[in-house]
Design a protein around this motif. Structure first.
Motif, PDB file in Angstrom:
ATOM      1  N   CYS A  68      11.055  10.316  12.727  1.00 33.60           N
ATOM      2  CA  CYS A  68      11.496   9.807  11.382  1.00 33.60           C
ATOM      3  C   CYS A  68      11.075  10.206  10.270  1.00 33.60           C
ATOM      4  N   PRO A  69      12.509  10.220   9.547  1.00 29.81           N
ATOM      5  CA  PRO A  69      11.417  10.737   7.447  1.00 29.81           C
ATOM      6  C   PRO A  69      10.555   9.430   7.117  1.00 29.81           C
ATOM      7  N   ILE A  70      11.027   8.186   7.045  1.00 28.05           N
ATOM      8  CA  ILE A  70      10.392   7.336   6.371  1.00 28.05           C
ATOM      9  C   ILE A  70       8.572   7.271   7.569  1.00 28.05           C
ATOM     10  N   HIS A  71       8.052   7.284   7.916  1.00 28.89           N
ATOM     11  CA  HIS A  71       7.204   6.301   8.655  1.00 28.89           C
ATOM     12  C   HIS A  71       6.860   6.922   9.778  1.00 28.89           C
ATOM     13  N   SER A  72       7.007   8.217  10.264  1.00 28.61           N
ATOM     14  CA  SER A  72       7.092   9.166  11.460  1.00 28.61           C
ATOM     15  C   SER A  72       7.290   8.442  12.289  1.00 28.61           C
ATOM     16  N   SER A  73       7.979   7.187  13.292  1.00 25.01           N
ATOM     17  CA  SER A  73       8.073   6.891  14.389  1.00 25.01           C
ATOM     18  C   SER A  73       8.685   8.284  14.975  1.00 25.01           C
ATOM     19  N   LYS A  74       9.134   8.620  16.994  1.00 29.16           N
ATOM     20  CA  LYS A  74       9.681   9.705  17.118  1.00 29.16           C
ATOM     21  C   LYS A  74      10.212   9.126  17.988  1.00 29.16           C
ATOM     22  N   PHE A  75      11.279   9.451  18.964  1.00 35.60           N
ATOM     23  CA  PHE A  75      11.389   9.773  19.638  1.00 35.60           C
ATOM     24  C   PHE A  75      11.371  11.026  21.008  1.00 35.60           C
ATOM     25  N   ASP A  76      12.072   9.831  22.023  1.00 35.11           N
ATOM     26  CA  ASP A  76      12.212  11.097  23.196  1.00 35.11           C
ATOM     27  C   ASP A  76      13.257  11.801  22.809  1.00 35.11           C
ATOM     28  N   LEU A  77      13.989  13.175  22.658  1.00 31.31           N
ATOM     29  CA  LEU A  77      15.593  13.243  22.219  1.00 31.31           C
ATOM     30  C   LEU A  77      16.065  12.862  23.597  1.00 31.31           C
ATOM     31  N   LYS A  78      16.015  13.246  24.605  1.00 30.03           N
ATOM     32  CA  LYS A  78      16.461  13.131  25.792  1.00 30.03           C
ATOM     33  C   LYS A  78      16.860  12.080  26.472  1.00 30.03           C
ATOM     34  N   THR A  79      15.753  10.681  25.886  1.00 28.88           N
ATOM     35  CA  THR A  79      16.083   9.605  26.630  1.00 28.88           C
ATOM     36  C   THR A  79      16.053   8.377  25.865  1.00 28.88           C
ATOM     37  N   GLY A  80      15.602   8.617  24.241  1.00 26.04           N
ATOM     38  CA  GLY A  80      15.793   7.910  23.297  1.00 26.04           C
ATOM     39  C   GLY A  80      13.677   6.965  22.945  1.00 26.04           C
ATOM     40  N   VAL A  82      10.770   5.386  23.047  1.00 27.03           N
ATOM     41  CA  VAL A  82       9.438   6.109  21.843  1.00 27.03           C
ATOM     42  C   VAL A  82       8.025   6.786  21.925  1.00 27.03           C
ATOM     43  N   THR A  83       8.180   8.302  21.705  1.00 22.48           N
ATOM     44  CA  THR A  83       6.919   8.719  21.839  1.00 22.48           C
ATOM     45  C   THR A  83       5.713   8.570  20.893  1.00 22.48           C
ATOM     46  N   GLY A  84       5.791   7.696  19.868  1.00 25.72           N
ATOM     47  CA  GLY A  84       5.440   7.638  18.323  1.00 25.72           C
ATOM     48  C   GLY A  84       5.530   6.184  17.778  1.00 25.72           C
ATOM     49  N   PHE A  85       4.349   5.896  17.693  1.00 21.26           N
ATOM     50  CA  PHE A  85       4.412   4.310  16.138  1.00 21.26           C
ATOM     51  C   PHE A  85       4.704   4.148  14.681  1.00 21.26           C
ATOM     52  N   PRO A  86       5.352   3.665  14.654  1.00 22.15           N
ATOM     53  CA  PRO A  86       5.570   2.323  14.246  1.00 22.15           C
ATOM     54  C   PRO A  86       5.780   1.546  14.808  1.00 22.15           C
ATOM     55  N   ALA A  87       7.559   2.348  15.022  1.00 21.17           N
ATOM     56  CA  ALA A  87       8.507   2.047  15.934  1.00 21.17           C
ATOM     57  C   ALA A  87       8.342   1.804  18.024  1.00 21.17           C
ATOM     58  N   THR A  88       8.802   0.642  17.927  1.00 21.81           N
ATOM     59  CA  THR A  88       8.356  -0.043  19.424  1.00 21.81           C
ATOM     60  C   THR A  88       9.266  -0.582  20.411  1.00 21.81           C
ATOM     61  N   LYS A  89      11.092  -0.114  19.324  1.00 25.87           N
ATOM     62  CA  LYS A  89      11.983  -0.345  20.358  1.00 25.87           C
ATOM     63  C   LYS A  89      12.703   1.124  20.541  1.00 25.87           C
ATOM     64  N   ASP A  90      13.426   1.448  21.654  1.00 28.91           N
ATOM     65  CA  ASP A  90      13.870   2.716  21.771  1.00 28.91           C
ATOM     66  C   ASP A  90      14.861   2.917  21.201  1.00 28.91           C
ATOM     67  N   ALA A  91      15.698   4.433  21.273  1.00 29.68           N
ATOM     68  CA  ALA A  91      16.693   4.654  20.269  1.00 29.68           C
ATOM     69  C   ALA A  91      17.982   4.803  21.555  1.00 29.68           C
ATOM     70  N   VAL A  92      19.039   4.894  21.550  1.00 32.93           N
ATOM     71  CA  VAL A  92      20.176   4.919  21.491  1.00 32.93           C
ATOM     72  C   VAL A  92      20.665   6.718  22.609  1.00 32.93           C
ATOM     73  N   CYS A  93      20.442   7.083  23.513  1.00 31.11           N
ATOM     74  CA  CYS A  93      21.168   8.409  23.153  1.00 31.11           C
ATOM     75  C   CYS A  93      23.000   7.883  23.965  1.00 31.11           C
ATOM     76  N   HIS A  94      23.264   9.700  23.324  1.00 30.85           N
ATOM     77  CA  HIS A  94      24.673   9.573  23.456  1.00 30.85           C
ATOM     78  C   HIS A  94      24.649  11.179  24.302  1.00 30.85           C
ATOM     79  N   ARG A  95      25.129  10.905  25.565  1.00 34.98           N
ATOM     80  CA  ARG A  95      26.319  12.273  26.017  1.00 34.98           C
ATOM     81  C   ARG A  95      26.727  13.863  24.682  1.00 34.98           C
ATOM     82  N   VAL A  96      25.871  14.957  24.663  1.00 33.98           N
ATOM     83  CA  VAL A  96      26.750  15.948  24.211  1.00 33.98           C
ATOM     84  C   VAL A  96      26.556  17.042  25.149  1.00 33.98           C
TER      85      VAL A  96
END
Length: 113
Positions: A68-80, A82-96
């Motif tokens: 994330c460009p604001i607080h540096s939370s990280k998300f796994d691209l395959k699963t959504g 969280v791989t880096g805080f401060p986020a604690t809720k996973d992101a929703v993935c979509h098929r490409v």
């Protein structure tokens, strides 16, 4: 959505970057970020970071994650996940899918790989 939505070509999104696809086009509750990983693969997550109101398409994409460009939370691209805080809720993935250089998005479908 059997046929998907053509959202561009592989040349439209440089490696390490993303593009926002508006929710008016996808029919989803959030815009979708189509992200081009540094290994050449394409992924899609809901565009809004689950920690703060920031666009993941404007973040940094590398090594299977988007930051994330604001607080540096990280998300796994395959699963959504969280791989880096401060986020604690996973992101929703979509098929490409990439077909002959075209990028196809399948909103609300789970990625197959």
């Amino acid at each position: 959505m059997d046929d998907g939505i053509k959202v561009g070509t592989t040349g439209d999104i440089p490696e390490g970057e993303g593009r926002t696809i508006p929710k008016q086009l996808t029919g989803t509750d959030d815009d979708i970020a189509v992200l081009h990983d540094t290994d050449g693969t394409f992924w899609a997550l809901n565009d809004t970071c689950t920690h703060a109101d920031a666009s993941l398409a404007e973040g940094w994409v590398e090594n299977g994650c988007v930051e994330c460009p604001i607080h540096s939370s990280k998300f796994d691209l395959k699963t959504g996940k969280v791989t880096g805080f401060p986020a604690t809720k996973d992101a929703v993935c979509h098929r490409v899918e990439v077909r002959g250089g075209d990028i196809w998005l399948f909103p609300n479908e789970t990625p197959t790989s």
